[in-house]
Design a protein around this motif. Structure first.
Motif, PDB file in Angstrom:
ATOM      1  N   LYS A  18      32.591  33.178  45.368  1.00 59.32           N
ATOM      2  CA  LYS A  18      32.106  33.338  46.737  1.00 59.32           C
ATOM      3  C   LYS A  18      33.336  33.310  47.630  1.00 59.32           C
ATOM      4  O   LYS A  18      34.273  32.559  47.366  1.00 59.32           O
ATOM      5  CB  LYS A  18      31.215  32.139  47.054  1.00 59.32           C
ATOM      6  CG  LYS A  18      30.215  32.347  48.150  1.00 59.32           C
ATOM      7  CD  LYS A  18      29.498  31.045  48.409  1.00 59.32           C
ATOM      8  CE  LYS A  18      28.052  31.116  48.058  1.00 59.32           C
ATOM      9  NZ  LYS A  18      27.290  29.936  48.518  1.00 59.32           N
ATOM     10  N   GLY A  19      33.331  34.110  48.682  1.00 64.74           N
ATOM     11  CA  GLY A  19      34.465  34.086  49.598  1.00 64.74           C
ATOM     12  C   GLY A  19      34.685  35.437  50.229  1.00 64.74           C
ATOM     13  O   GLY A  19      33.738  36.136  50.572  1.00 64.74           O
ATOM     14  N   GLY A  60      39.556  27.668  47.180  1.00 63.59           N
ATOM     15  CA  GLY A  60      40.725  27.895  48.019  1.00 63.59           C
ATOM     16  C   GLY A  60      40.244  28.482  49.322  1.00 63.59           C
ATOM     17  O   GLY A  60      39.042  28.447  49.625  1.00 63.59           O
ATOM     18  N   LYS A  61      41.168  29.050  50.081  1.00 59.74           N
ATOM     19  CA  LYS A  61      40.772  29.677  51.337  1.00 59.74           C
ATOM     20  C   LYS A  61      40.020  30.983  51.091  1.00 59.74           C
ATOM     21  O   LYS A  61      39.122  31.342  51.836  1.00 59.74           O
ATOM     22  CB  LYS A  61      42.010  29.995  52.178  1.00 59.74           C
ATOM     23  CG  LYS A  61      42.567  28.798  52.920  1.00 59.74           C
ATOM     24  CD  LYS A  61      43.715  29.252  53.799  1.00 59.74           C
ATOM     25  CE  LYS A  61      44.307  28.068  54.537  1.00 59.74           C
ATOM     26  NZ  LYS A  61      45.419  28.451  55.404  1.00 59.74           N
ATOM     27  N   LEU A  62      40.444  31.705  50.053  1.00 58.71           N
ATOM     28  CA  LEU A  62      39.908  33.051  49.839  1.00 58.71           C
ATOM     29  C   LEU A  62      38.764  33.108  48.851  1.00 58.71           C
ATOM     30  O   LEU A  62      37.947  34.019  48.895  1.00 58.71           O
ATOM     31  CB  LEU A  62      41.024  33.988  49.361  1.00 58.71           C
ATOM     32  CG  LEU A  62      42.135  34.258  50.363  1.00 58.71           C
ATOM     33  CD1 LEU A  62      43.169  35.192  49.753  1.00 58.71           C
ATOM     34  CD2 LEU A  62      41.570  34.871  51.635  1.00 58.71           C
ATOM     35  N   ILE A  63      38.724  32.154  47.946  1.00 63.41           N
ATOM     36  CA  ILE A  63      37.723  32.260  46.889  1.00 63.41           C
ATOM     37  C   ILE A  63      37.318  30.867  46.390  1.00 63.41           C
ATOM     38  O   ILE A  63      38.144  29.955  46.336  1.00 63.41           O
ATOM     39  CB  ILE A  63      38.280  33.137  45.736  1.00 63.41           C
ATOM     40  CG1 ILE A  63      37.172  33.573  44.799  1.00 63.41           C
ATOM     41  CG2 ILE A  63      39.349  32.458  44.957  1.00 63.41           C
ATOM     42  CD1 ILE A  63      37.625  34.630  43.806  1.00 63.41           C
ATOM     43  N   SER A  64      36.040  30.754  46.060  1.00 70.29           N
ATOM     44  CA  SER A  64      35.520  29.568  45.368  1.00 70.29           C
ATOM     45  C   SER A  64      34.906  30.032  44.066  1.00 70.29           C
ATOM     46  O   SER A  64      34.265  31.091  44.032  1.00 70.29           O
ATOM     47  CB  SER A  64      34.433  28.880  46.194  1.00 70.29           C
ATOM     48  OG  SER A  64      34.948  28.278  47.342  1.00 70.29           O
TER      49      SER A  64
END
Lengths: 197, 129
Positions: B45-46, B84-88
């Motif tokens: 997700k992200g 992270g900021k971009l992806i989980s």
């Protein structure tokens, strides 16, 4: 740091946004499509909601009894993948409705070939950046007010700072809401003050 | 109206690689189900394209319209749950009934520490000085 899974502008949440139909009802749009002989196009610049509209129409076409066949071309993937296309041509019939997202990726010759082969289909709806290849079913457009609505949906409210940021991003990206919402993602990920009041 | 429920034994929220995940699934559906199965999977997700991988499935034999069954999965060694900021990357088990396609899911953490790995913390911990 805001985790990606918690970002209000994560892809999953953007995909869940409903398409805002303006100036026509869903029934009216479907009637217009039928009046065009189920051959038409959704026209608009990048980031104006054409793909979202296709997605919103898909279940409605299924309810009408169409077997929906989806095709998608992009700048990164401008050609059809042979297995998918071979399968499509093999059993294409009047119950099939083809949705082609990104028809502008086809050059004039490939477009004519594609059009010829889709004749047996019960319907064909394409997306285009400019009107021309099929009668226009709907022109998609964006506005700062539409952006405000979408951002309010995603954030739960629209603060004055968020509204100001919307105006700035809308102008910077020339109304391309896809790019605007990506910037919003980065803004939330970085936790910048744009989310503050 | 169809109702599907899935849960992990003792509401355990985090597992270590290789551990056994046990749970229970229950459903009440309006027509005889063609199939009911549990799926162990992870998804992302992200920002940008989402990814998903079904790691294992378990189909229930002769599912009834109203039924409850236990299930278990041996968890793999990786990937770990992280953000992270971009992806989980998120692990979950899902219950899916056909032909309705109704589904229910419960998420959990797979990690050697028992906690989701937060990339910015990991980076801070390894950065010199």
């Amino acid at each position: 740091m805001l985790r990606a899974r918690d970002n209000p502008f994560a892809s999953e949440r953007l995909h869940a946004l409903r398409f805002r139909l303006r100036g026509v009802t869903w029934e009216g749009l479907l009637e217009r499509f039928a009046a065009l002989g189920h051959r038409g196009s959704l026209v608009g610049p990048e980031g104006s909601g054409k793909t979202t509209l296709l997605g919103a129409l898909l279940p409605r076409f299924r309810e009408l009894g169409f077997n929906v066949r989806q095709l998608r071309l992009t700048r990164d993937q401008p050609r059809f993948q042979p297995p998918a296309l071979d399968e499509l041509w093999r059993d294409l019939g009047s119950h099939d409705l083809i949705l082609l997202d990104g028809a502008e990726q086809l050059g004039p010759l490939r477009w004519r070939g594609f059009l010829r082969r889709t004749r047996p289909a019960g319907g064909l709806l394409i997306t285009l950046h400019r009107a021309g290849r099929l009668p226009t079913l709907l022109e998609c457009g964006t506005s700062p007010e539409l952006l405000d609505e979408l951002v309010a949906d995603l954030l739960g409210e629209l603060t004055p700072a968020a509204r100001r940021r919307n105006r700035e991003l809308f102008q910077r990206h020339a109304g391309n809401l896809r790019l605007v919402l990506r910037d919003w993602y980065d803004c939330c990920a970085a936790g910048t003050e744009a989310l503050d009041r | 109206m169809n109702e599907l429920k899935i849960g992990i034994l003792e509401d355990q929220a985090a597992f270590r690689p290789g551990e056994l995940l046990r749970g229970g699934a229950g459903w009440q559906v309006g027509e005889p189900p063609r199939s009911v199965e549990t799926r162990l999977f992870w998804y992302t997700k992200g920002k940008g394209t989402e990814d998903v991988e079904v790691v294992a499935t378990e189909s229930f034999e002769r599912p009834q319209m109203q039924d409850a069954r236990p299930f278990e999965f041996r968890l793999p060694a990786a990937p770990y749950s992280f953000s992270g900021k971009l992806i989980s990357l998120i692990w979950a088990v899902e219950l899916v009934a056909q032909p309705s396609g109704d589904a229910a899911r419960v998420e959990f953490v797979l990690s050697p520490t028992g906690h989701e790995i937060l990339l910015h913390e990991a980076a801070n911990a390894t950065s010199p000085g």
